[in-house]
Design an enzyme around this catalytic site. Structure first.
Site, PDB file in Angstrom:
ATOM      1  CE1 TYR A 109      -9.589  -3.772   1.638  1.00 48.06           C
ATOM      2  CE2 TYR A 109      -9.416  -4.346   3.923  1.00 48.06           C
ATOM      3  CZ  TYR A 109      -9.348  -3.444   3.148  1.00 48.06           C
ATOM      4  OH  TYR A 109      -8.298  -2.382   3.197  1.00 48.06           O
ATOM      5  CD  GLU A 198      -7.004  -1.911   0.473  1.00 48.48           C
ATOM      6  OE1 GLU A 198      -7.699  -0.976   1.118  1.00 48.48           O
ATOM      7  OE2 GLU A 198      -6.854  -1.223  -0.889  1.00 48.48           O
TER       8      GLU A 198
END
Ligand code: GDP
Ligand code: MN
Length: 391
Positions: A109, A198
């Site tokens: 991530y 993101e």
């Protein structure tokens, strides 16, 4: 402002952030043609909506033949996806991204946000990325590392290495690739005035590449004036038609799920109005700031937008006439009530410049307006009126 994954990836490529090759499709035939053009024998068919969590909702599907691409495209296009980010009404899929597949070694991530507590653009990264990131954040938050960027120094190779080591990479080449990836992401974030960047998942492929398998970018609406190229990526089908219409007239309108329509001038007063309605047990149907320089016409427009919401059972007009004069508002209210043949109860609280004249205009009209003395009085009256409307 939000953009689609395929648009985010186009931007990322401009900043040397690796992604897979992909093509956009609006129909099943286009999806199959896209897969053919991309070549290979594995593709991923991805719903393009302004919301995450598509994977879990059936909006991201792996295809191992052109027939499967066709079947998935048929299945996903036109479907209303309900994910944890869409709300219960879901979002209809009008566009697909067909991407070449890849063999995933590991899903990480990576995110960038502005941390308002420290006032710094801050990286978040984790060795555990993918569709379960919310669970990671909740149950093992220590697995998410944070690295703030000093605005004076900007991104440095040190930050890149710290992040790469922080997500468990050891191999020198991979650390270098990951550090470059983070550097590119930071550059994109700053140059395009993002509020969120993101990448989930950021993947390491079996072939040893570090790339963005997904990409979400959010842009600061207040900075769009210097990014016409970003403004051009706006997808009106993803935005509320009422909010867009309001925007054209310089009105700040946000739809909410209650039944009390609010027409207020000034963002602070609008927030205060929502609070006091809630305090009196009511639920606002919208946030609406008509601004300081509203005219009779904008007030009329504001009313018509509020009334397009069928949930509205009563309207509260709460105006402090500073730059804007109360008599102008009163005239706007009258004009709107007449032209729109207003049927729901209207509670008006006026204060400020020309308040006496404003009140006189309203009192002398044949409209059924409930006047309020102050904000608390107005809130209790509008909450009561809305309750009666629901009964
Ligand atoms: P989201 O659920 O909306 O965040 O959509 P993502 O783009 O993140 O996709 C969800 C999941 O699908 C990812 O975490 C991957 O596990 C999987 N996925 C996406 N693209 C590919 C791909 O090219 N190959 C493979 N094998 N899996 C993929
Ligand atoms: Mn994702």
């Amino acid at each position: 402002m939000n953009v689609h994954e395929y648009q985010a990836k186009q931007l990322m490529r401009e900043f040397n952030i690796s992604t897979l090759n992909g093509k956009v499709a609006k129909t099943v035939d286009e999806a199959v043609a896209a897969a053919k053009e991309l070549g290979g024998n594995v593709w991923v068919v991805k719903a393009q909506i302004h919301a995450g969590g598509r994977g879990k909702a059936g909006g991201v599907k792996l295809a191992k033949s052109l027939d499967e691409v066709k079947a998935h495209a048929k299945d996903i296009l036109g479907k209303t996806l309900v994910t944890h980010q869409t709300g219960p009404e879901g979002k209809k899929v009008l566009t697909l991204l067909v991407e070449e597949g890849c063999e995933i070694e590991h899903e990480y991530y990576a995110g960038l946000v502005l941390d308002r507590n420290t006032g710094r653009v801050t990286f978040m990264a984790s060795i555990e990325g993918g569709v379960e990131i919310e669970t990671v954040a909740e149950e093992t938050p220590e697995k998410i590392i944070k690295v703030a960027v000093d605005p004076a120094a900007g991104f440095t190779p040190f930050i890149g290495r710290k992040l790469a080591y922080g997500i468990g990479l050891k191999d020198k080449e991979l650390v270098k690739k990951a550090a470059n990836f983070f550097g590119g992401l930071y550059k994109l974030y700053m140059e395009k005035d993002c509020t969120i960047a993101e990448i989930n998942p950021l993947v390491l492929t079996k072939g040893g590449d570090i790339l963005a398998l997904d990409g979400k970018l959010n842009f600061d609406a207040n900075a769009l004036f210097r990014h016409p190229e970003i403004e051009a990526l706006r997808d009106p089908t993803e935005e509320s038609a009422k909010e867009l219409e309001a925007d054209k007239f310089g009105l700040s309108y946000i739809e909410l799920d209650g039944n009390i329509g609010c027409l207020v001038n000034g963002a602070g007063l609008a927030m205060g109005t929502l609070d006091i309605i809630s305090l009196f047990g009511g639920k606002p149907a919208n946030f609406l700031d008509v601004g300081g320089g509203a005219t009779k016409e904008t007030v009329e427009k504001a009313f018509s937008i509020i009334l397009q919401d069928e949930n509205v059972k009563a309207i509260l007009v709460n105006i402090f006439g500073g730059i804007m004069k109360c008599d102008i508002i009163a005239e706007g209210v009258l004009a709107a009530a007449k032209s729109l043949s207003l049927k729901v109860p209207l509670i008006v609280r006026l204060e400020g410049t020309n308040v006496a004249l404003g009140k006189k205009i309203l009192n002398e009209s044949d409209l059924d307006i409930i006047a309020a003395d102050d904000l608390a009085d107005a809130a209790s009256k509008v909450v009561e009126a809305a309750k009666k409307g629901e009964a």
